[in-house]
Design an enzyme around this catalytic site. Structure first.
Site, PDB file in Angstrom:
ATOM      1  CG  HIS A  39      47.866  38.546  31.492  1.00  0.00           C
ATOM      2  ND1 HIS A  39      46.809  37.895  32.079  1.00  0.00           N
ATOM      3  CD2 HIS A  39      48.967  37.851  31.871  1.00  0.00           C
ATOM      4  CE1 HIS A  39      47.247  36.866  32.794  1.00  0.00           C
ATOM      5  NE2 HIS A  39      48.564  36.828  32.685  1.00  0.00           N
ATOM      6  CG  ASP A  62      41.602  45.666  27.051  1.00  0.00           C
ATOM      7  OD1 ASP A  62      42.582  45.113  27.572  1.00  0.00           O
ATOM      8  OD2 ASP A  62      40.740  46.296  27.699  1.00  0.00           O
TER       9      ASP A  62
HETATM   10  O1  F6P Z   1      46.664  43.518  32.562  1.00  0.00           O
HETATM   11  C1  F6P Z   1      47.768  44.333  32.407  1.00  0.00           C
HETATM   12  C2  F6P Z   1      48.285  44.871  33.715  1.00  0.00           C
HETATM   13  O2  F6P Z   1      49.463  45.589  33.527  1.00  0.00           O
HETATM   14  C3  F6P Z   1      48.556  43.813  34.736  1.00  0.00           C
HETATM   15  O3  F6P Z   1      49.849  43.272  34.627  1.00  0.00           O
HETATM   16  C4  F6P Z   1      48.309  44.558  35.996  1.00  0.00           C
HETATM   17  O4  F6P Z   1      47.952  43.742  37.049  1.00  0.00           O
HETATM   18  C5  F6P Z   1      47.197  45.521  35.645  1.00  0.00           C
HETATM   19  O5  F6P Z   1      47.338  45.759  34.282  1.00  0.00           O
HETATM   20  C6  F6P Z   1      47.229  46.795  36.480  1.00  0.00           C
HETATM   21  O6  F6P Z   1      48.352  47.580  36.153  1.00  0.00           O
HETATM   22  P1  F6P Z   1      49.400  48.120  37.228  1.00  0.00           P
HETATM   23  O7  F6P Z   1      49.999  46.925  37.907  1.00  0.00           O
HETATM   24  O8  F6P Z   1      50.404  48.896  36.438  1.00  0.00           O
HETATM   25  O9  F6P Z   1      48.634  48.953  38.194  1.00  0.00           O
END
Ligand code: F6P
Length: 581
Positions: A157, A364
């Site tokens: 992602h 991003d």
């Molecule tokens: O989109 C990247 C990401 O790391 C996702 O995997 C995740 O849901 C989101 O950002 C939020 O990050 P975290 O799980 O570290 O709070």
């Protein structure tokens, strides 16, 4: 319909006491599982002292949510450490923020292995396995070591870094090898896809083949599929939210002032300090905006135990205080900065209220906030979007005002352009963006990806399928280019990478000589091949196109094509044309 097994770092269990999740990944996965049914496996967001040996399961409709806490050591090494202090900065092109420790890597591998042990008993044998994001790259290898033979797909992602950045990460070879265990790797943009393939080819000696690369006899398919949003659902929610007390309070508090809004996780990749500076630049250069605009930035808390995030929080507080200290008046506060999380519905109502969406990440993978802002707008009087050209979403949202997120004065000028944009122009730009979002919505994303994964499954069983409507188009064409032209325009020997070509046209070129019997370039943007040496036949959509040194062949986006029957000395230069076709 084949059931799905989705594995992601976090799992959103319905009706649990979890905090609402920030980020688009959870929304994307929930939608896919609601449609296909199956298992969603991952971390429950909690920590514990000793590793649990069983998973906690909750069944809801056609989905089983299977979760485990992380031990405190796993949280430090696998999640905060290797995932977010090594991979996150490397993938976001911020090597200066990388903090590598060998125990992070060991913890990352070990946690993936423990997840695989827990997941194994839940597998029935015929599901499609779909792993998500950078936390879980070693998962396919761990499952294979435990005897899982069926195809496994992966979707990244976040951006895929260039090979030069990958190489800065200690242990990169093993990490790339783990990636190459997958049958299908999905990325957000063609640029990410090319970066991945280049790393596999140059880093591990894989070779380009149709639809991806081949490494030691294993076909790794690759695909670029931008994650989308559910346009109608978001539009409906935004319209409903506009009537709520909370959004009405915002409207009343603004009075006649224009709202500029930003909303994301508090993360250094989001370009928040530069965004505050840009707003200050607007106020410094446009006295007439004083008292007439409000910049509201919502930064939801994220990864709070990592020092870089704490430092960023303090910096933003001081920048917001500085702007208000310098520009506020007795009846106007220019900046509203909130370090808290709002429910999605409220955010959509806020977006609909705003005159300008201000989304300027330094890098991003996609940025779904930009897409949600567009989907939330009222069609008759939409707000304008100021968007970083370094967000994956910029490739689709070309009608936004695209900015360089490091150029604060440039962003300030873009804010002024957005604030003074006539309604007709706002409507036109919005119309264009919403059409793109509709064509490429969230369900289109998951259908395309899962279609490709099913095809990978068929290939693995030795029964390749070519469903209707997916045949390559035949529209390649040859232009003659003399070897002198080629050498004049393409300085540098074959094998050199990323040489600028035709800079005025904004094109870039990668030069390399294929080592294998054929060369496949399945990328989504238009490309030219320039015959550098020898001769070959380009096979494209059932027809064959002879080409030799000096030929310039244009291959449009989305075609499947490869070189066959080439002479031993055959070499081409490949020219990628951003935005072509
Ligand atoms: O989109 C990247 C990401 O790391 C996702 O995997 C995740 O849901 C989101 O950002 C939020 O990050 P975290 O799980 O570290 O709070």
């Amino acid at each position: 319909m084949t059931r799905l097994v989705v594995i992601s770092n976090r799992v959103t269990v319905p009706r649990s006491r979890q905090k609402p999740q920030a980020g688009g990944l959870a929304v994307a996965i929930s939608g896919a599982l609601a449609e296909y049914g199956g298992i969603w496996f991952g971390w429950d967001g909690k920590t514990c002292h000793r590793p649990p040996t069983t998973v906690h399961t909750v069944e809801n409709g056609n989905i089983v949510y299977a979760t485990t806490p992380l031990t405190q050591a796993e949280h430090g090494q696998y999640y905060a450490g290797f995932s977010n202090e090594v991979l996150w900065p490397v993938c976001h092109f911020m090597l200066g923020s990388m903090d590598f420790w060998p125990e992070y890597r060991a913890g990352y591998e070990a946690t993936n292995e423990r997840f695989a042990d827990l997941l194994l008993p839940l597998l029935q044998g015929d599901e499609l396995i779909w792993v998500h994001d950078y936390h879980l790259v070693p998962m396919a290898r761990a499952l294979r070591e435990r005897g899982v033979q069926r195809p496994i797909g992966f979707f990244l992602h976040i951006p895929f870094p260039s090979f030069g950045l990958v190489r800065a990460m200690p242990g990169w070879r093993s990490w790339l090898r783990a990636l190459a265990e997958y049958d299908l790797i999905g990325l957000q943009t063609p640029e990410d896809r090319r970066a991945l393939e280049t790393s596999l080819v140059h880093g591990l000696g894989a070779r380009f083949v149709e639809g991806g690369v081949e490494l030691e006899g294993h076909h790794v398919r690759t695909t670029a599929q931008p994650v989308g949003v559910e346009v109608d659902e978001l539009a409906g929610a935004a319209a409903r939210s506009s009537g709520t007390r909370r959004v009405q309070r915002l409207v009343q508090s603004l009075g006649p002032r224009d709202l500029i809004i930003g909303a994301e996780r508090l993360d250094y990749s989001k370009g928040l300090p530069q965004r505050f500076d840009a707003y200050e630049s607007l106020l410094a250069h446009h006295r007439e905006r004083h008292g007439k605009t409000v910049f509201m930035q919502i930064a939801s808390p994220s990864r709070e135990n990592i020092q870089e995030y704490e430092t960023l929080r303090e910096l933003l507080e001081s920048k917001a205080g500085h702007i208000n200290g310098v520009y506020a008046d007795f009846d106007w506060v220019p900046t509203r900065y909130m370090n808290k999380t709002f429910a999605r519905e409220s955010l959509l109502g806020f977006f609909r209220t705003a005159r300008v969406g201000f989304v300027t990440p330094l890098r991003d993978g996609m940025n779904l906030v930009a897409k949600e802002f567009v989907a939330a707008q009222a069609p008759d009087d939409p707000g304008a979007l100021v968007l970083s050209e370094l967000a994956g979403a910029a490739a689709e949202l070309e009608s936004a005002i695209l900015v360089n997120p490091f150029d604060t004065d440039g962003m300030g000028a873009a804010l002024e352009q957005a604030l003074s944009m006539p309604q007709e122009e706002r409507r036109e730009r919005w119309q264009h963006m919403i059409e793109v979002l509709r064509d490429n919505d969230l369900s289109a994303w998951r259908h395309r990806y899962l279609h490709d994964l099913e095809q990978a499954a068929a290939d693995r069983r030795g029964h390749p399928r070519h469903p209707e409507g997916r045949e390559p188009r035949d529209s390649s064409a040859t232009f003659h280019l003399t070897p002198e032209d080629a050498s004049r325009r393409l300085p540098g020997p074959a094998g050199e990478r990323f040489v600028e070509l035709w800079q005025d046209a904004g094109a870039s070129v990668e030069l390399y000589a294929p080592r294998g019997r054929d060369l496949q370039t399945p990328h989504a943007r238009g490309e030219f091949y320039v015959g550098a040496r020898g001769s070959a036949t380009l096979r494209c959509a059932g027809s064959e196109l002879p080409c030799e040194a000096g030929d310039l062949i244009f291959v449009p986006a989305g075609t499947a094509h490869h070189f066959v029957d080439h002479t031993d000395d055959f070499a081409v230069w490949v020219v990628f044309v951003p935005g072509a076709n």
